[in-house]
Scaffold this active site. Structure first.
Site, short mmCIF file in Angstrom:
data_model
loop_
_atom_site.label_atom_id
_atom_site.label_comp_id
_atom_site.label_asym_id
_atom_site.label_seq_id
_atom_site.Cartn_x
_atom_site.Cartn_y
_atom_site.Cartn_z
N MET A 30 0.86 -1.19 0.00
CA MET A 30 0.00 0.00 0.00
C MET A 30 0.90 1.24 0.00
SD MET A 30 -3.44 -0.95 2.01
CE MET A 30 -2.87 -0.73 3.67
N GLY A 36 11.29 -3.15 4.97
CA GLY A 36 10.56 -4.42 4.97
C GLY A 36 10.07 -4.75 3.56
N HIS A 37 9.49 -3.75 2.88
CA HIS A 37 9.04 -3.96 1.49
C HIS A 37 10.25 -4.25 0.58
CE1 HIS A 37 5.75 -1.00 2.80
NE2 HIS A 37 5.11 -2.13 2.57
N ASP A 151 2.63 -9.13 9.22
CA ASP A 151 1.17 -9.31 9.26
C ASP A 151 0.91 -10.81 9.18
OD1 ASP A 151 0.32 -6.54 9.26
OD2 ASP A 151 1.26 -6.45 7.31
N GLN A 154 -2.57 -12.14 8.18
CA GLN A 154 -2.81 -11.91 6.74
C GLN A 154 -2.09 -12.97 5.91
OE1 GLN A 154 -2.78 -7.99 4.53
NE2 GLN A 154 -0.67 -8.58 4.09
N LEU A 185 9.33 -3.01 11.13
CA LEU A 185 9.10 -1.88 10.23
C LEU A 185 7.67 -1.92 9.70
CD1 LEU A 185 12.45 -1.57 8.24
CD2 LEU A 185 11.83 -0.72 10.50
N SER A 187 4.58 0.91 7.71
CA SER A 187 4.29 2.25 7.19
C SER A 187 3.66 3.12 8.27
CB SER A 187 3.34 2.16 6.00
OG SER A 187 3.87 1.27 5.05
O1 PAF Z 1 -0.13 -5.88 3.54
C1 PAF Z 1 -0.54 -4.94 2.84
O2 PAF Z 1 0.14 -3.94 2.62
C2 PAF Z 1 -1.95 -5.03 2.24
O3 PAF Z 1 -2.82 -5.66 3.10
C3 PAF Z 1 -1.96 -5.68 0.84
C4 PAF Z 1 -1.53 -7.13 0.91
C5 PAF Z 1 -1.05 -4.91 -0.09
C6 PAF Z 1 -3.38 -5.65 0.28
O4 PAF Z 1 -3.85 -4.34 0.15
#
Ligand code: PAF
Length: 292
Positions: A30, A36-37, A151, A154, A185, A187
């Site tokens: 997002m 982390g990304h 997460d 998730q 980390l 956002s």
């Molecule tokens: O983890 C995230 O940043 C969001 O939940 C994702 C997987 C991009 C879905 O919007």
């Protein structure tokens, strides 16, 4: 690095790669890209021929309008960070591109994990995540998709979603990247002041300090005791840093069986578990988890 705004453009890139039998790695985000990304992107680059990163603040996964409005949006710096690590394609659509007027939200019900912990505290959240992930997978048709353990719920739900709906994409878990003080980390960290950051770091420290105690002594009878100890440890650590931690509250502290995501109160040595915690530091809500 190619920046793509529409599904049509994206499909062209994907089709060309698929024709050449090239492997596609996908990193959904997002935005507000952090290390982390970047770790997810780097893993994808190593394992695939093409890496696509999406940046889309998905409105239907927010159950709180204020949270959606305050979510950091930093597209220009995100592009710079992704270009620097040689990401191939960034898909940064607007809302109408993902959710045209005739879009119909699917209601997923395949697991109890959708409605407990984060699912209970943020009703509709995982349904929103699954709807957007399903669409993004359909557009990108990735061979592999990368999700952070930060997460954990998730990640678990998406792994089951893949199995339940026979999705050919391999789901790749990536370990949480932490600052040198242990802060996972995220956002959302940008919204914390320096005192809140110190308290947040104390949460991870207390969790890891208590790992052995939890592993060997956790049961239904002493769950509250362990939770109190945890809170005390976090507060002590924060006070040690000359900070009042009155604003700190544990929202939940639970252990789940990683096989079925059931919340447990008895642990068996041969099984694998995850400790999941959500805390409020003032108005900021943080989640973290460790394996035991
Ligand atoms: O983890 C995230 O940043 C969001 O939940 C994702 C997987 C991009 C879905 O919007």
């Amino acid at each position: 690095m190619k920046i793509v705004r529409t599904v049509k453009e994206l499909s062209k890139v994907v089709e060309n790669y698929k024709k050449l039998k090239k492997q596609i790695g996908f990193v959904p985000t997002m935005g507000s890209i952090h290390d982390g990304h970047i770790k997810l992107v780097k893993d994808s680059i190593i394992e695939n021929d093409l890496t696509v990163c999406s940046i889309f603040v998905n409105p239907i996964q927010f159950n709180n309008l204020e949270d959606l409005e305050n979510y950091p949006r930093e597209e220009k710096t995100d592009f710079i960070k992704l270009r620097k690590v040689f990401c191939d394609v960034v898909f940064a659509p607007d809302e109408a591109e993902i959710y045209p007027e005739d879009f119909k939200k699917i209601k997923f019900r395949f697991s109890n994990a959708l409605s407990i912990l984060e699912g209970e505290k943020r009703p509709g959240h995982f349904n929103g995540v699954l709807n957007v992930v399903k669409l993004l997978f359909e557009f990108i048709k990735p061979d592999r998709a990368y999700f952070g353990e930060k997460d954990y719920q998730q990640l678990w739900i998406i792994s089951k979603f893949k199995i339940r709906f026979n999705i050919p994409t391999e789901i790749k878990p990536v370990v949480t990247v932490r600052s040198k003080n242990g802060l996972a980390l995220s956002s959302r960290n940008k919204r914390m002041n320096s005192k809140q950051i110190i308290i947040a770091q104390a949460v991870y420290k207390a969790l890891t300090d208590l790992r052995k105690k939890v592993k060997f002594y956790f049961n239904q009878k002493n769950k509250n005791k362990i939770e109190k100890k945890l809170l005390k440890k976090i507060k002590l650590e924060s006070v040690g840093n000359a900070i009042s931690s009155n604003s700190l509250k544990i929202e939940y502290f639970e252990i789940v069986d990683v096989e079925n995501f059931n919340i447990v109160d008895t642990l068996f040595l041969e099984k694998k578990y995850r400790v999941l915690i959500a805390v409020y530091v003032g108005k900021i809500r943080l989640i973290d988890n460790i394996s035991i």
